[in-house]
Design a protein around this motif. Structure first.
Motif, PDB file in Angstrom:
ATOM      1  N   THR A 235       0.832  -1.210   0.000  1.00  0.00           N
ATOM      2  CA  THR A 235       0.000   0.000   0.000  1.00  0.00           C
ATOM      3  C   THR A 235       0.867   1.261   0.000  1.00  0.00           C
ATOM      4  N   LEU A 236       2.152   1.111   0.350  1.00  0.00           N
ATOM      5  CA  LEU A 236       3.057   2.257   0.346  1.00  0.00           C
ATOM      6  C   LEU A 236       3.501   2.632  -1.061  1.00  0.00           C
ATOM      7  N   MET A 237       3.440   1.665  -1.990  1.00  0.00           N
ATOM      8  CA  MET A 237       3.837   1.937  -3.376  1.00  0.00           C
ATOM      9  C   MET A 237       2.577   2.129  -4.204  1.00  0.00           C
ATOM     10  N   ALA A 238       1.927   3.256  -3.981  1.00  0.00           N
ATOM     11  CA  ALA A 238       0.661   3.579  -4.644  1.00  0.00           C
ATOM     12  C   ALA A 238       0.504   5.095  -4.664  1.00  0.00           C
ATOM     13  N   GLY A 239      -0.515   5.558  -5.390  1.00  0.00           N
ATOM     14  CA  GLY A 239      -0.844   6.975  -5.389  1.00  0.00           C
ATOM     15  C   GLY A 239       0.319   7.853  -5.815  1.00  0.00           C
ATOM     16  N   ASP A 240       0.547   8.934  -5.067  1.00  0.00           N
ATOM     17  CA  ASP A 240       1.567   9.906  -5.420  1.00  0.00           C
ATOM     18  C   ASP A 240       2.977   9.328  -5.367  1.00  0.00           C
ATOM     19  N   VAL A 241       3.205   8.401  -4.453  1.00  0.00           N
ATOM     20  CA  VAL A 241       4.534   7.787  -4.341  1.00  0.00           C
ATOM     21  C   VAL A 241       4.850   6.985  -5.595  1.00  0.00           C
ATOM     22  N   LEU A 242       3.914   6.146  -6.007  1.00  0.00           N
ATOM     23  CA  LEU A 242       4.111   5.371  -7.231  1.00  0.00           C
ATOM     24  C   LEU A 242       4.316   6.299  -8.428  1.00  0.00           C
TER      25      LEU A 242
END
Length: 279
Positions: A170-177
């Motif tokens: 879930t940390l590698m999603a949204g704005d980070v991804l």
């Protein structure tokens, strides 16, 4: 967050970089498929702790130049690191390096031991550990004709790989991804990714120094995500056995991008390590 603030011309190429803070210098060398964004939750804390922190995008990566006629292999990036330090007037430095940056750090420390105060390698490539099986499959299937790959297919491919870098996906999603994908959102970006990064996924650069690691005499700390899917923990143990007096720190609940899964722990380990007397 945009971490890098300036550009530096070294050896005829432009590198995006950041040079902040006062005190003993430490340079951060990122890995692949990545750029200096991976240090965004780490570097400001090191600066605030009283160190001069230098961070830059490797040649062909992130915001740095993407030349059509320059070698961007681990060996060439190691040579370029020397040019960066010379340009910034840094004679002695501590190195914090991740993934292929770890190979660059190892090679630089062996070639210039008198310039390296301390070396921290984080989930580094080593020996014959790379490319991982999933990257080898991508190389076999795509390297010959990647120029025809549509953007959607490229994004799907890289997203699958990036999701493997964290224990908590879930940390590698949204704005980070999106930040990790951003440098490759054009035809030039896709070509650059394969030409400047994937084409140089070659364990020759670490295997040829494997019998020299025992020559490293500066303090060395090895930090590793326990759940790293690309660089299994047994490589960290092999490195710690080969490098005299190396410390091995295993971070539970963290993957290959340990600074995404556990940034506070990474900050703690760096600050603690930088307090170790050099030599």
């Amino acid at each position: 967050m945009t971490l890098l603030t300036d550009n530096l011309i070294v050896d005829g190429v432009r590198l995006a970089y950041r040079d902040r803070g006062q005190g003993e210098p430490v340079i951060f060398v990122h890995g692949t498929p990545s750029h200096s964004y991976e240090w965004r939750d780490v570097v400001p804390h090191i600066e605030a702790a009283g160190f001069r922190a230098v961070t830059y995008d490797l040649l062909g990566y992130g915001l740095s130049e993407r030349p059509v006629d320059r070698d961007t292999s681990v060996a060439a990036q190691t040579d370029l690191l020397e040019h960066v330090l010379n340009a910034l007037g840094i004679d002695h430095v501590s190195i914090v390096a991740h993934d292929i940056g770890g190979a660059i750090g190892q090679r630089f420390a062996l070639a210039h031991p008198e310039r390296v105060r301390r070396l921290m390698i984080i989930d580094s490539v080593s020996y014959d550990s790379w490319p991982s099986s999933t990257w080898q499959k991508i190389i076999n299937e795509n390297l010959a004709d990647f120029t025809s790959m549509p953007q959607d297919a490229f994004n799907a491919l890289l997203t699958r790989q990036l999701t493997m870098t964290v224990a908590d996906d879930t940390l590698m999603a949204g704005d980070v991804l999106q930040a990790y994908l951003e440098p490759h959102q054009s035809a030039l970006g896709r070509v650059s990714f394969f030409e400047h990064q994937v084409r140089h996924y070659d364990s020759t650069y670490t295997e040829e120094i494997s019998d020299k690691l025992g020559h490293l005499t500066m303090p060395v700390r090895i930090v590793w995500g326990e759940d790293d899917q690309w660089q299994p923990l047994h490589y960290a143990k092999r490195l710690s056995n080969a490098i005299p007096n190396a410390d091995l720190v295993v971070v539970p609940g963290a993957g290959h991008f340990v600074m995404e899964d556990a940034p506070e722990r990474v900050v703690h380990e760096i600050i603690d390590f930088l307090g170790t007397p050099p030599w």
